[in-house]
Scaffold this motif. Sequence first.
Motif, PDB file in Angstrom:
ATOM      1  N   ILE A 132     -22.445  26.709  10.928  1.00 20.39           N
ATOM      2  CA  ILE A 132     -21.875  28.059  10.897  1.00 20.39           C
ATOM      3  C   ILE A 132     -20.357  27.977  11.016  1.00 20.39           C
ATOM      4  CG2 ILE A 132     -21.756  30.262  12.115  1.00 20.39           C
ATOM      5  CD1 ILE A 132     -24.643  29.830  12.958  1.00 20.39           C
ATOM      6  N   SER A 170     -25.416  30.473  17.647  1.00 17.26           N
ATOM      7  CA  SER A 170     -26.695  30.486  16.958  1.00 17.26           C
ATOM      8  C   SER A 170     -27.827  30.506  17.968  1.00 17.26           C
ATOM      9  CB  SER A 170     -26.803  29.238  16.082  1.00 17.26           C
ATOM     10  OG  SER A 170     -28.095  29.124  15.563  1.00 17.26           O
ATOM     11  N   MET A 230     -26.341  37.215   9.074  1.00 12.90           N
ATOM     12  CA  MET A 230     -27.164  36.006   9.087  1.00 12.90           C
ATOM     13  C   MET A 230     -28.545  36.477   8.686  1.00 12.90           C
ATOM     14  SD  MET A 230     -25.724  34.038  12.463  1.00 12.90           S
ATOM     15  CE  MET A 230     -26.885  32.758  12.662  1.00 12.90           C
ATOM     16  N   LEU A 252     -25.802  32.897   5.216  1.00 10.93           N
ATOM     17  CA  LEU A 252     -24.619  33.384   5.925  1.00 10.93           C
ATOM     18  C   LEU A 252     -23.709  34.112   4.961  1.00 10.93           C
ATOM     19  CD1 LEU A 252     -23.766  30.101   7.846  1.00 10.93           C
ATOM     20  CD2 LEU A 252     -24.846  32.109   8.807  1.00 10.93           C
TER      21      LEU A 252
END
Lengths: 311, 243
Positions: free
Chosen positions: B223, B159, B43, B25
Amino acid sequence: MKDEFLISSNEKEFIIKALESEQRVDGRRPFDVRKLNVKFGPDDGAVEVQLGQTRVAVVVTADLSEPYGDRPNEGTINFAVEFSPMASPAFETGRPSEDAVEVVRVLERSLRESGAIDTEALCVLAGRKVWNLKVIVHILDHGGALLDTASMAVLAALVSMRVPDVSIGGETGQEVIVHPPQVKEPVPLNIHHLPLAITLAFFGDGELVVVDPSMKEEAAMSGSMTVCLNPHEELCTVQKGGGVAISPAQLMRCIRIAAAKVKDRALQLKEYLAANDQARQEKRIKRRSAAPEEQGAATVVGASEVGKVVK
Amino acid sequence: MNRMEFLSPEGLRLDGRRPRELRQLRCKMAPVDSGDGSAFFEMGNSKVLAVVYGPREPAQRGQLQQDRATVTCDYSMSSFSTGERRKRMKGDRRSTEAALVLRQTLESAILTELYPRTQIHICIQVLQADGGQQAVGLNAAVMALVEAGIALRDLVACSTCGYLDATPLLDLNYTEDGGGGPNVQLALHPALDKVVLLQTEDRLRLEVFEQVLDLAMDGCRTIARFMKETAVAHAKELAVARA
């Protein structure tokens, strides 16, 4: 924004207050669905479904065309949804609105991308001729839960659809001959499983949930989720885009409720389809006993290709 | 026919990750000066730029809402974003659907009642697509909103998660996405622990879905931690620069 059905704040509060005591304004309990009615049109592949006040008509047509370059031995299916202005004051003619795109995409994902329709069976001559199915969904009346009604109608139309029987032959052995229905009985499509959609609406902070929202409930809701499953408890697609955020526990609960409702719906659909098959058999007997040269009403679509030898 | 193996016998994926591992990330806040806020989110090899304009006067009179802000969203994939150069029409179905879903999600995350009679416009441009572009786009948009100083209910972390070779795989790349297995896209409010967005593709048994959902939520929480750290670090930089 444009597509919202206007509702007064009084009415909104009333609906939510009633839901807190598990009462819905049309007399249903939170997990009750509305009455379903399926009517098969004069042609194969034409169906009209009514769920409460929501009415959707679907027409499936098939014609022979070239396959996509990257999939030479698969047929193609295209979905189109028409939000007719007579269905709701919020609909306008012109470019499909965002909601229309959402409906199309959910139908595509639940039917095409989940593998419900066998596209390889639609191939006639690999690389040259395949059946191209065009599914047109007409929203006749928007009374809430459009996706539930539309998915039921599309599935009923696809299962009752009959495509002319074809054979490869002719002089070169590479020509496609389309047989008219009087000569050879049209064949059904190959449907692997029955995905059906159930919409759930959330109110307030997401704790109150109802199944199969009506128009007013959709206007008062703070979020919604459409779950498509088949009767074998396989999830075909879920669409929860924005709206109030819900806890994962609530999410799984809703999916399980939807799974149970789908089983009921699938049974109802099968009953309607069986009744339709019966009616079709009787019509066939009548047709066979008529004169064989009778051109008559060709229920086969793509009628211009019937009887012709197609190169 | 050679069947592609998505999980090696040692338990490694095509790019060497473990099934429960996210890609690397990276986030840069305010990479460009345009708009009121911007963010660049990566990503793995999927890179997306998001720019926020607003709160500003609505571009069209009809978009004005008396009690809240109007949120609009543009999503487009650059022609150089995929392996083969492909010019995409703005109004095509996939990008309309992506823009719709992103708009609905962001609208529920922004405290729109605080900005009545205004418009908040979010432009999301995919610069490199290697799977999960929509998720990266949503994350980039959220960071851009934070950079623009727009009030949010909570962060939103998004995600993808799939199921191949009988294993839930987190954060699918392009090859895994095209592997013919199901794909679940989930966006979560980390602090509230609530689901904002959920989209699935392809058939999935319910028991398997629960596993995939749990993994997706874990991925989103990771995340979200990264997003929070980046936002705080950026704020400290600004504080130092302005002091």
